[in-house]
Design a protein around this motif. Sequence first.
Motif, PDB file in Angstrom:
ATOM      1  N   LYS A 156      50.026  45.219  38.549  1.00 32.38           N
ATOM      2  CA  LYS A 156      48.616  45.020  37.917  1.00 32.38           C
ATOM      3  C   LYS A 156      48.587  46.806  36.791  1.00 32.38           C
ATOM      4  O   LYS A 156      47.873  46.699  35.934  1.00 32.38           O
ATOM      5  N   HIS A 157      50.295  47.447  37.370  1.00 37.17           N
ATOM      6  CA  HIS A 157      49.806  49.171  37.071  1.00 37.17           C
ATOM      7  C   HIS A 157      50.900  48.778  35.692  1.00 37.17           C
ATOM      8  O   HIS A 157      50.655  49.927  35.027  1.00 37.17           O
ATOM      9  N   ILE A 158      51.603  48.417  35.870  1.00 43.53           N
ATOM     10  CA  ILE A 158      52.630  48.293  34.878  1.00 43.53           C
ATOM     11  C   ILE A 158      53.362  46.959  34.196  1.00 43.53           C
ATOM     12  O   ILE A 158      53.454  47.578  33.268  1.00 43.53           O
ATOM     13  N   LEU A 159      52.764  46.229  34.500  1.00 44.40           N
ATOM     14  CA  LEU A 159      52.974  45.296  33.256  1.00 44.40           C
ATOM     15  C   LEU A 159      51.160  44.563  33.085  1.00 44.40           C
ATOM     16  O   LEU A 159      51.397  44.095  31.836  1.00 44.40           O
ATOM     17  N   GLN A 160      50.278  44.308  34.158  1.00 47.28           N
ATOM     18  CA  GLN A 160      48.932  43.725  33.502  1.00 47.28           C
ATOM     19  C   GLN A 160      48.843  44.685  32.067  1.00 47.28           C
ATOM     20  O   GLN A 160      47.876  44.050  31.271  1.00 47.28           O
ATOM     21  N   PRO A 161      48.536  45.387  31.584  1.00 51.23           N
ATOM     22  CA  PRO A 161      48.115  46.028  30.629  1.00 51.23           C
ATOM     23  C   PRO A 161      48.999  45.829  29.478  1.00 51.23           C
ATOM     24  O   PRO A 161      48.340  46.243  28.928  1.00 51.23           O
ATOM     25  N   TYR A 162      49.962  44.949  29.564  1.00 47.93           N
ATOM     26  CA  TYR A 162      51.029  45.210  28.586  1.00 47.93           C
ATOM     27  C   TYR A 162      51.232  43.356  27.827  1.00 47.93           C
ATOM     28  O   TYR A 162      51.933  43.336  27.175  1.00 47.93           O
ATOM     29  N   VAL A 163      50.611  42.811  28.668  1.00 49.60           N
ATOM     30  CA  VAL A 163      50.333  41.583  28.595  1.00 49.60           C
ATOM     31  C   VAL A 163      49.213  40.372  28.747  1.00 49.60           C
ATOM     32  O   VAL A 163      48.314  41.413  28.991  1.00 49.60           O
ATOM     33  N   GLY A 164      49.571  39.372  27.828  1.00 46.93           N
ATOM     34  CA  GLY A 164      47.900  38.722  28.409  1.00 46.93           C
ATOM     35  C   GLY A 164      47.523  38.132  28.954  1.00 46.93           C
ATOM     36  O   GLY A 164      47.867  38.389  30.082  1.00 46.93           O
ATOM     37  N   GLU A 165      46.691  37.841  29.319  1.00 43.54           N
ATOM     38  CA  GLU A 165      45.849  37.631  30.421  1.00 43.54           C
ATOM     39  C   GLU A 165      46.296  36.043  30.702  1.00 43.54           C
ATOM     40  O   GLU A 165      46.737  35.880  32.353  1.00 43.54           O
ATOM     41  N   GLY A 166      47.126  35.117  30.421  1.00 39.54           N
ATOM     42  CA  GLY A 166      47.678  33.780  30.674  1.00 39.54           C
ATOM     43  C   GLY A 166      48.738  34.216  31.260  1.00 39.54           C
ATOM     44  O   GLY A 166      49.276  33.467  32.407  1.00 39.54           O
ATOM     45  N   VAL A 167      49.617  35.019  30.685  1.00 43.87           N
ATOM     46  CA  VAL A 167      50.710  35.545  30.888  1.00 43.87           C
ATOM     47  C   VAL A 167      51.092  36.299  32.424  1.00 43.87           C
ATOM     48  O   VAL A 167      51.238  35.726  33.518  1.00 43.87           O
ATOM     49  N   TRP A 168      49.978  36.602  32.508  1.00 40.57           N
ATOM     50  CA  TRP A 168      49.242  37.937  33.417  1.00 40.57           C
ATOM     51  C   TRP A 168      49.435  36.891  34.775  1.00 40.57           C
ATOM     52  O   TRP A 168      49.594  37.019  35.641  1.00 40.57           O
ATOM     53  N   ALA A 169      48.245  35.841  34.274  1.00 43.95           N
ATOM     54  CA  ALA A 169      48.000  35.073  35.479  1.00 43.95           C
ATOM     55  C   ALA A 169      49.151  34.193  35.784  1.00 43.95           C
ATOM     56  O   ALA A 169      49.403  33.454  37.501  1.00 43.95           O
ATOM     57  N   ALA A 170      49.789  33.988  35.341  1.00 41.58           N
ATOM     58  CA  ALA A 170      50.912  33.148  34.994  1.00 41.58           C
ATOM     59  C   ALA A 170      52.026  33.694  36.551  1.00 41.58           C
ATOM     60  O   ALA A 170      52.508  33.280  37.716  1.00 41.58           O
ATOM     61  N   LEU A 171      52.220  35.166  35.946  1.00 39.72           N
ATOM     62  CA  LEU A 171      53.259  35.824  37.005  1.00 39.72           C
ATOM     63  C   LEU A 171      52.566  36.623  38.435  1.00 39.72           C
ATOM     64  O   LEU A 171      53.061  35.800  39.432  1.00 39.72           O
TER      65      LEU A 171
END
Length: 337
Positions: A156-171
Amino acid sequence: MKLTSLRSLFASLVLPLVILMGLGLSTSALAADGQNSQQIANAKTSDADLWRAVKAGDSGYTVAQGSEAGVLINVVGNEGKNIKNEYLTPAMGVAVLGVFSAFLIFYFVNGPSKLTKGFSGKMVLRWSKADLIIHWVLAISCLGLIFTGINIMLGKHILQPYVGEGVWAALIYGSKTIHDYVGPLFIVSWILCVVKWMPLQTLKMYDLKWFLVVGGYINFGPFKGKHPDSGFANAGEKMWFWTLAIFGLFISVSGIMLVLPGLDLPREASMAALLIHGLSAIIIIAFTIVHIWMATVLSEGGMECMKSGYCDENWAVQHHNLWYDEIKENGTLEYKD
């Protein structure tokens, strides 16, 4: 009777009655106002006490079932969350980046530990097929847990700010799912590892010297060329084994507590399990990075041991001389055909 006399008589009878009624109504009104004010004050005091109790974590009444269902705000849960965010999350970042960077710098400054006499070409049996299977199942499951765990803790600190909500949800969903299903595989292989390899990990007095000369891995200064005595496992490998044995137990038990909702644990126990799980993971991650560096890049010929189960004879003499002497004397030395 004259009209004037009747009026006087009426006034003398009615006026006092009216005055008394007025006084009574006024008193009742004042009393009602006082009662309403007291009720309002009591209500405010009651609400304040209620929310004060809620924030303090007191238990109330509810028809809901389950452990601590009557507790709206769990104080321990909030405190545990703060500890995790303020201490464990940064510590995991340090464990990943700090330890890896330190060994990367050490590698560029020192270089790998070369075989003094080079490769002999003779391969000595070191690990059985069963050992190799246990090692790689444990290694792969451990790495799977590490990568998914890092994403759960730091994503949530190093990936979530730079990817879309859908991509982060899947990850994050994929990480959580893989983490839960790989866990049992890690636990089983960890048990086999501890039971099978523990007899080889007893500490000896010569292990102290191994630490004093940094295992013979230093290529400069007074430590250059110093190869300390070592049995089947050197002191560094023993430290790694016992770290994995102890904190692997902690991480396994706490992990089981976290993924089995049927246990219906108190919030305090769940939060304690989460913190122990996170701390154990940080320690295992740090030692895993060290182990991978030492077994691959920093030790020439070391990786071959876990690929084929055989090691070069010169590698055995240089890094595990006491073990080599033992198997040579008792007749168990076995070369690869």
